[in-house]
Structure formats: structure tokens, C-alpha cells
Design a protein around this motif. Structure first.
Motif, PDB file in Angstrom:
ATOM      1  N   UNK A  79       0.838  -1.199   0.000  1.00  0.00           N
ATOM      2  CA  UNK A  79       0.000   0.000   0.000  1.00  0.00           C
ATOM      3  C   UNK A  79       0.874   1.252   0.000  1.00  0.00           C
ATOM      4  N   UNK A  80       1.822   1.270   0.912  1.00  0.00           N
ATOM      5  CA  UNK A  80       2.607   2.486   1.106  1.00  0.00           C
ATOM      6  C   UNK A  80       3.479   2.819  -0.104  1.00  0.00           C
ATOM      7  N   UNK A 127       1.241   4.213  -2.961  1.00  0.00           N
ATOM      8  CA  UNK A 127       0.821   5.610  -2.728  1.00  0.00           C
ATOM      9  C   UNK A 127       1.980   6.556  -3.048  1.00  0.00           C
ATOM     10  N   UNK A 128       3.141   6.255  -2.498  1.00  0.00           N
ATOM     11  CA  UNK A 128       4.326   7.105  -2.696  1.00  0.00           C
ATOM     12  C   UNK A 128       4.610   7.317  -4.177  1.00  0.00           C
ATOM     13  N   UNK A 164       2.737   6.770  -6.912  1.00  0.00           N
ATOM     14  CA  UNK A 164       1.703   7.485  -7.673  1.00  0.00           C
ATOM     15  C   UNK A 164       1.862   8.991  -7.447  1.00  0.00           C
ATOM     16  N   UNK A 165       2.079   9.360  -6.195  1.00  0.00           N
ATOM     17  CA  UNK A 165       2.232  10.786  -5.883  1.00  0.00           C
ATOM     18  C   UNK A 165       3.378  11.429  -6.628  1.00  0.00           C
ATOM     19  N   UNK A 166       4.499  10.725  -6.673  1.00  0.00           N
ATOM     20  CA  UNK A 166       5.666  11.280  -7.360  1.00  0.00           C
ATOM     21  C   UNK A 166       5.334  11.566  -8.824  1.00  0.00           C
ATOM     22  N   UNK A 211       2.311  11.882 -10.125  1.00  0.00           N
ATOM     23  CA  UNK A 211       1.248  12.889 -10.171  1.00  0.00           C
ATOM     24  C   UNK A 211       1.844  14.292 -10.221  1.00  0.00           C
ATOM     25  N   UNK A 212       2.823  14.538  -9.344  1.00  0.00           N
ATOM     26  CA  UNK A 212       3.409  15.888  -9.285  1.00  0.00           C
ATOM     27  C   UNK A 212       4.160  16.211 -10.566  1.00  0.00           C
ATOM     28  N   UNK A 243      -7.240   5.523  -2.637  1.00  0.00           N
ATOM     29  CA  UNK A 243      -7.047   6.564  -1.621  1.00  0.00           C
ATOM     30  C   UNK A 243      -6.336   7.790  -2.189  1.00  0.00           C
ATOM     31  N   UNK A 244      -5.522   7.597  -3.219  1.00  0.00           N
ATOM     32  CA  UNK A 244      -4.881   8.760  -3.840  1.00  0.00           C
ATOM     33  C   UNK A 244      -5.854   9.441  -4.799  1.00  0.00           C
ATOM     34  N   UNK A 245      -6.557   8.664  -5.596  1.00  0.00           N
ATOM     35  CA  UNK A 245      -7.513   9.249  -6.548  1.00  0.00           C
ATOM     36  C   UNK A 245      -8.469   8.158  -7.051  1.00  0.00           C
ATOM     37  N   UNK A 246      -9.727   8.188  -6.617  1.00  0.00           N
ATOM     38  CA  UNK A 246     -10.672   7.114  -6.975  1.00  0.00           C
ATOM     39  C   UNK A 246     -11.039   7.101  -8.457  1.00  0.00           C
ATOM     40  N   UNK A 298       8.372   5.382   2.667  1.00  0.00           N
ATOM     41  CA  UNK A 298       6.913   5.496   2.512  1.00  0.00           C
ATOM     42  C   UNK A 298       6.180   5.191   3.812  1.00  0.00           C
ATOM     43  N   UNK A 352      10.149  18.351  -7.266  1.00  0.00           N
ATOM     44  CA  UNK A 352       8.802  18.000  -7.738  1.00  0.00           C
ATOM     45  C   UNK A 352       8.452  16.570  -7.309  1.00  0.00           C
ATOM     46  N   UNK A 353       9.369  15.664  -7.568  1.00  0.00           N
ATOM     47  CA  UNK A 353       9.145  14.240  -7.236  1.00  0.00           C
ATOM     48  C   UNK A 353       8.793  14.063  -5.756  1.00  0.00           C
ATOM     49  N   UNK A 386       5.463  15.464  -4.554  1.00  0.00           N
ATOM     50  CA  UNK A 386       4.367  14.608  -4.998  1.00  0.00           C
ATOM     51  C   UNK A 386       4.201  13.387  -4.119  1.00  0.00           C
ATOM     52  N   UNK A 387       5.317  12.766  -3.771  1.00  0.00           N
ATOM     53  CA  UNK A 387       5.240  11.570  -2.925  1.00  0.00           C
ATOM     54  C   UNK A 387       4.536  11.888  -1.611  1.00  0.00           C
ATOM     55  N   UNK A 406       2.605  14.496  -0.995  1.00  0.00           N
ATOM     56  CA  UNK A 406       1.235  14.931  -1.284  1.00  0.00           C
ATOM     57  C   UNK A 406       0.286  13.728  -1.286  1.00  0.00           C
ATOM     58  N   UNK A 407       0.691  12.657  -1.962  1.00  0.00           N
ATOM     59  CA  UNK A 407      -0.176  11.480  -2.066  1.00  0.00           C
ATOM     60  C   UNK A 407      -0.364  10.816  -0.703  1.00  0.00           C
ATOM     61  N   UNK A 408       0.711  10.755   0.058  1.00  0.00           N
ATOM     62  CA  UNK A 408       0.619  10.130   1.379  1.00  0.00           C
ATOM     63  C   UNK A 408      -0.291  10.942   2.289  1.00  0.00           C
ATOM     64  N   UNK A 429      -2.742  12.974   1.135  1.00  0.00           N
ATOM     65  CA  UNK A 429      -4.094  12.918   0.559  1.00  0.00           C
ATOM     66  C   UNK A 429      -4.784  11.609   0.935  1.00  0.00           C
TER      67      UNK A 429
END
Lengths: 253, 253, 253, 253
Positions: free
Chosen positions: A85-86, A89-90, A92-94, A96-97, A135-138, B43, B89-90, B93-94, B96-98, B100
Motif C-alpha cells: 500500500x505504502x 501511494x508514494x 503514484x504521488x511522485x 502525479x506531481x 485513496x490517492x484518486x478514486x 513510505x 517536484x518528485x 508529490x510523494x 502529497x499522495x501520502x 491525501x
């Protein structure tokens, strides 16, 4: 079905190291699975790959993997569902930004390599990963092996899913992929591969190694970007699909 | 000024390795700079640290660093401004997702260690980092050394900025921090440190090692979370500020 | 038997991160298993740990692990025997040089964590690791779980072996360790732990969780260096052994 | 002089990532600088590269670099001389064991990339590295930039040294290399490069960018293994040298 998604794993270069033909494969695919720095890729490669996807109007997807640059994310690592999970999430966020900084947005998530294979057969891990995406984006589409625990988990969690099939892999009577260690695991003839894809799309069936047919749900087809003939095959497959009236585009968005 | 922000670097544990007293420092700070996996943190640690910040209503900030777990992000690495942009940026984002995924959101970004120090003195790197923050989210507050290139870059790019001062570091006549290699770089007496902070807030001045006063802009005070007396000092400083009618809270949000 | 080896895993700090009480445990052990930078440790920590071992006349051993600092080498990674061979050769060499630069020499090799556990149950991996040790230096002593594939592999390859037992772990009727996930896996009473060790040395037997006795070969006893009571227990165990006329010293050298 | 050493940096692939043409360059060089896992290379690549060097009777050298796979060891990292000492000892040891396991032995050490460049201009770092080499094995030959702090440090410490010159780089009036950022830093004409090498060997001089000649000590010539024309140039240079009666072989051994 009048449309199908062609996806490819891209952005797998790393620092001074180059893998793949990202520039050349982009014109033939509709969605890009971009490595997020754990098994391949780095912040610079991710940025360049996102730019390339935007340029070609290819849907941008996160391709999170196990933390194993040295093994390219292909070695199983015995992580807990929570760790899965963790790290999803990490990653995807990277991405995403990096997409947001260029005015782009994420369309989907497809786990990579050993993470994909482990989760395809492990319901707890699959659900942990699906929950991470949700949880990050449905609204993200969850790509997973057709008929596997990944797709079941995505549906259970409430995500849109895309069942993935392979052009160049053979199938078993139970609908699973033939192990890469077995003979005949790979289809090396381009025509045969195209025909397998067409039949999966048009009839929802695939001829198995046992000679029987098995039902298969095909919403996205994985195209390999590396290898000597990868680009030529991608071009040919896209043409073949279009000649049969099937549009190549990313779905569920 | 009737309010000040107290920030602290947290989430710097890594895998089986623990650093800091995050649980104990949280009650006394108003904003948390959370390591993002490049110089410290992973993470799992990031997820736990975000949860802790949410629990204490502490503002969540990204604390991006150089890619150097082995050196804790304290060794200068000769990166280009573009590399600085990309790695910031990276990392934002990481986190941010955690955040969110837990229903939280980011409030600020403060570069870590060698990245902070290098950018404080390098306008091109500072602007690259400020642009990275802006491109991910223009509403994020940019924390940087008071009077440095970081603050100038943040303002130029259009970000809200928070000028950072230090309770336990001494200053030079030109407003810079005394080098850690010099004698008298650190203030070890808690009372003296509190008084320096109070004067910076109330008078906008700090007494320098040369015996002169210099103007200083104090919007956020860095509190160290590790060390034997860190938590006791944080508690004392917060109490002292409140006794002087100064509210401890994250600004610019 | 009039002598026994007490070993402990040390040198597991990493950069700014500290784990263990190496300085305090050293006086009570006869052999040190020093992390080699893959699961823990770095070149600086290795150098300091070798110096400490030399100072206390403790035998220096390599403690190679899986490439997984983030997981402390405790997560199984699905490596091939060839990969196991290669990463063990690499890590032994790194420690060899660090010891040689200080006038020290290597005495033994003990695989770490998941590598140890995987190889204890996997003959092909165990033989690959044993061959790695032999190929670097056939005089090194090979430490492995008593009765496991590691010891069998070491003997087959032609290495001197040291069968390892645990003071604070319970045993099953088949001679295996009780899984850490099971209740009663750990012996928390120091007296009970000491008595288990004494009986393993003096009678070659251990009382199992099933109430029966099972034969066990005890040539080296693993002492944990971390934890609140580790040092006190080490001191007590060494004293207890000596009171029973058993000398604590590294064997087979 | 009737003999010269041709060296090349090899073994810089990493996991699934391939760089260079090691197999093709090997027949034309006399010494191989093998990456040791910090800036490039891994235990598997090192093993294969050692095997290849043994097969071609090419002298095996360690090519230690900064801990920066992502930057290929080309980014300056502000390490202390002590850190430089430690990471060089570690890396030499790793390669030593891999060579020893195949019946090979180390001949030389040449620092890589940013570590080489930093130490060429920093006497304290150069001496730390030279001491590292000496402390592991005083018989190793120390390769460094001709006329630099590396060579001075090697001599001071008591090592045999090999002054390195470049076929495809231009020189300044003070004997230093033209910065890669300057125009005319590289010699792209193969004939011109060969002639520069011949003159350095036969006359001990090089024509500088200022039009003057400067003395240069040439004991080993660096040949690049990557790039489109690298192998062809290596073959041509070796042929040219032999036509002039100069034997290509590793020196000082």
C-alpha cells in the motif's frame, strides 16, 4: 467491441542508463505505464517521459514497482500488504506531481513486474494496492492481469478496472499465462500475435496451449517497447486493429 | 507580531532505523517538515509521520533533500538547477499522495540540509526549487533561510514565503549564520536561545557575534527534534512565547 | 565440550543512523558478525567495527545480507543461487579489505537475516553461498543454523563449519526454531535462556516445545546486541558459562 | 619508450542496464578499470567483467567511484578525505574477492569520474585515496591524471604510479585538460588523436590549445569504450602504436 487500449511500459531508463525505445513506441500506443523510480526511472526520466506522452496524447499511468533498481523490480520481495500500500501511494504521488507540473494528469495505475505478478495471485496484496490507488484518486483506472486477483480487488474497492491481455504470451486452459520458464511461453510470430489479439477483442476468447478455447476479458493489450522488433510489431498491430474497425484508445476515462 | 511558526524536521527514521523524538516534539510545534525518502524517511515513515501531524493539527510540509540516504542529505552534491527542480517536484508529490490518502494536505515546502544550504547561496538553484514548488502547487508556503537566495527566489516566483530563523545558532554581522565549523556557532544555553528568538520576533533584530545588531525577518523558527534537551527546549520556548502573548501557529495558510 | 563461541551481529549502523550497542556487547562475545553494506553497515561503520573487534580480540566475521537497506535484509528476495554466490563474494571482499587495512583478518562468514533463513531451507542457495565463501578463502569458518542446509552445504563444499544455536529462541520437536510468528517463540527469562544454552553445550540436547528432547549441535551461540537487556544478558551468560568451566572463544581457527 | 598501457573503463553495466561494448574493446586494451558497484557495476557485472579480462589477459584494476548510481559517479559529492579512504578500501576489496574467486588478481586502481577529478585537484583527498590503495595492497599500481595531485600522492605514499593521458582530450598550456565545457575540449578526428598519443609517448610532449608544447608523462592512455567509434578507434590506435614499435601492455607489474 470497437475500441481497445494499447499500453506499454516506458520511462524505464535510469540516470546514464537507457532502456527501451520510448520515442519510437509512443505513436502506436494509447496509454503509457511510466516507471516511478523504485524499480526503474528517476525524476528526470519521468519528466521527459511525461512530456513525450503529452506530446503524443498518450494517457499517463503510474507504473509502481518494488524497491529494487538492481533487479529491475523483477525479483519477488516478501513485502506485507501494508508495505505494498505504502510504496504504491508514494510512487503514484511522485508521478502525479511530475505530470501536474507539466499540466498533465494521471489516467491509470499498473503495477510492475514482480509486484504485478505477486498481487495477481495474492488477494490481500492486490486489495492493498487497489486501496492505495483509490485513496490517492478514486478516478484512476486500475490495470491488472485479466481474470486475476488484481482485477477482483480493483472492482471490490470501487475502481474502474482494465483487464490486461498480452499479444506475445501464450495462455493455459485455466486462463493463466504460460510460465516464462516453460517452452512456448512466447509468441514470436507477429502475425500469430496479431491474430491472438484480434480474437481476444472480437470473440472474447483465446486458444490455449491445451488446444481448447478459454474466455478472456481484453480491455488493454500490453505491447513491449524493447526488443529488436517491438516497434515494428506495435505499428503492425495498430494498423491491423484499425483495418478491422477497432479504434486504439485508452478506456474508462 | 502576535504569532510565530515553530517548525521541526521530522519523519527522518528509515526502515529499521530510528532518529528523532517525533512523538514528543509534535505537541510543541506548529509545522512539520517531513523527509520524503531521498535523504531520510521512507513510505512507511512518511505515512506514520503524516498521521502524527494530523493528530496534533500540525501543518504538513515536504522536506525534500538530496538523494543521499548514506549521508543524510548533508553532503553537497553538485547537481544542476534542473536536477534540483526535478527531485523537488518528485518528493513533494510523494508526500502529497501520502497526505491525501489520509485526508490531509500539504502546507509548505522546506528544502533539507545540503540542498537548503546550497540553494541559500545559489540563485539559480534557489529559483529552480521555487519553480518546482510553484509548478506542483502555487499555494504552498516556501520556507527558506531569512535573507537568503531561497526567500528571494520564492518571492520572485510568486510563492508565499516564510523566512526561517534559528533559536540555537549564532549570527554574523552580515546576517548570515555562523559556520558550524566556527567556535560559538551554537547557543547551548536555553534561556539565551529563547531570548534571541523573542527579540527576533518582537524587534526584528538579532545581536551578532561582532556585537552589532542586524535586522532579521523571522516568520518561522526552526526547532531541533533530536538531541538530549530538544523536547524540553521546545516546550520551554513555546511557553515563553505564549507568556509574551505570541501565538504559535503556522503562517500564510 | 570445554569451549563455546558466543557470536553477535554488529556494525549494523548506517550513516547517521545508529543501531545496537556494539561497544558494550564486545567484551562478552568471541566472534563478531559485521554487516557489509548491503542490508546494513557502510564503509565507515565497517571500519569502526573492525577496529573495535581488534581492540577486544574478537574474531572478525563477514555478515553478508540481501541488498535491502530499507528492509534491513529481513525481507525474502527471490534471488537465484548465482546471485547469492555473487553478493556473498562481493561482501566478504569488502570486509576483507577493511580488515586488512587495519592489520586484521577474517575468521568466519555468517549470512544475515532473510539470506540466512532462505539458505537454511534451500540446498541450492546454501551451496552457492558456501562455494562463495570457499572461493574467496577456504580457511574461513562457515556459520549456519544447526542442522540446516547451510551446515550441510558448508561440509559438502569442504569448509569448516560452526553450528549455531540460539539462547533466546525455542525449538520444535524436529530441531527447527519455533517460528517468530508463533507464541512462545522467544525465551524472555534470562535464567531459562542460560540453562538452555548450558544444556545444549553440555548434553547436546534441547527441550522442545513439544516437551521432548532433541539432539542439537552447538558450536556457536548467537547473542543479540540490541534490546534493553541484551548487554546484561550477554554478561550474565558469559559468567555462567565460565562458572561451569566452559571457555568462551571462537572455534575452528 | 617501447611500451605503453592502454586502459579503458569497463564493467559499467548495472542489473538490467547495459552500457559500453566491453566484449569488443577488450582485445585492444592492456588494462581494465572495473566499476565496483558504487557508481556503476554490480556483483554480477563485476564477475562477468573479471572473467572477460582474464580471458583476454587484460590487467584487472579497481575503478572505485562515489556512491551515486543515479549520477554515474559524475557529480561531485563533498566527501571528507576519510570518507574517500573508506569507500576506496571497500570497493577494492569487493573486486579483489571477485577476482580471487576466479583465480585472478588485482593489478591497479584508478578512481572514477568525479572522485578522480576532485582528487586530481585536492591533495588531502588524493593522499587519502592513495593510502587506501596502499593499505589494502602496496603492490597495486595507482593510476591518476598525469601531473596531478593523484600522482603526487601515490608517489608520496610509496605506490607505483601510472600517469594517465587522454587520446581524445585537448590540453592547456599548464598541462591540464581543457574543460569539457569549453569548445575544442574533445579531439574527434581519429588520426589527430593517434598522433597526439604517439607524440606524448615518443617525445613526452603535447601541443596545447595555446599553440605551445608542454611536457607530459604518459604511462597509460585512457581509451573510451562507449560511443559509436570507440572500438574502431581503439583498434586503430593499437595498430598505429605497434607499427611504431610500441608494445601495448600494462606497466609496473
Amino acid at each position: 467491441m470497437n475500441a481497445i487500449d494499447l499500453n506499454s511500459d516506458v520511462g524505464e531508463s535510469y540516470g546514464a542508463y537507457t532502456i527501451g525505445n520510448d520515442e519510437k513506441i509512443m505513436p502506436y500506443i494509447s496509454s503509457a505505464n511510466i516507471a516511478c523510480g523504485f524499480h526503474a526511472g528517476d525524476a528526470h526520466v519521468m519528466r521527459e517521459t511525461v512530456a513525450r506522452a503529452l506530446e503524443h496524447s498518450v494517457a499517463i499511468g503510474a507504473h509502481p514497482g518494488l524497491p529494487d533498481i538492481g533487479g529491475f523490480g523483477r525479483r519477488n520481495i516478501d513485502i506485507s500488504p501494508q508495505e505494498g500500500y505504502e510504496l504504491v501511494v508514494y510512487q503514484i504521488g511522485a508521478l502525479w506531481a511530475i505530470a501536474k507540473a507539466q499540466g498533465g494528469k494521471l489516467h491509470h495505475v499498473k503495477p510492475h513486474g514482480a509486484l504485478y505478478n505477486m498481487a495477481a495471485a495474492d488477494q490481500a496484496l492486490a486489495e492493498a494496492i487497489a486501496n492505495a490507488v483509490y485513496d490517492v484518486d478514486p478516478n484512476l483506472v486500475f490495470y491488472g492481469l485479466a481474470g486475476s486477483a488484481l482485477i477482483a480487488a480493483g472492482k471490490k474497492v470501487g475502481l474502474k478496472t482494465a483487464s490486461e491481455v498480452f499479444a506475445d504470451r501464450t495462455y493455459q486452459a485455466d486462463g493463466s499465462l504460460t510460465s516464462r520458464r516453460a517452452p512456448n511461453a512466447l509468441i514470436t510470430d507477429a502475425k500469430e500475435a496479431s491474430e491472438q489479439v484480434l480474437r481476444m477483442i472480437q470473440e472474447g476468447k483465446v486458444r490455449t496451449q491445451q488446444g481448447t478455447d478459454v474466455k478472456i476479458d481484453a480491455q488493454t493489450v500490453c505491447i513491449h517497447g524493447d526488443g529488436a522488433h517491438a516497434v515494428a510489431f506495435a505499428e503492425q498491430l495498430k494498423g491491423e486493429l484499425e483495418r478491422h474497425g477497432i479504434t486504439v484508445k485508452a478506456g474508462n476515462s
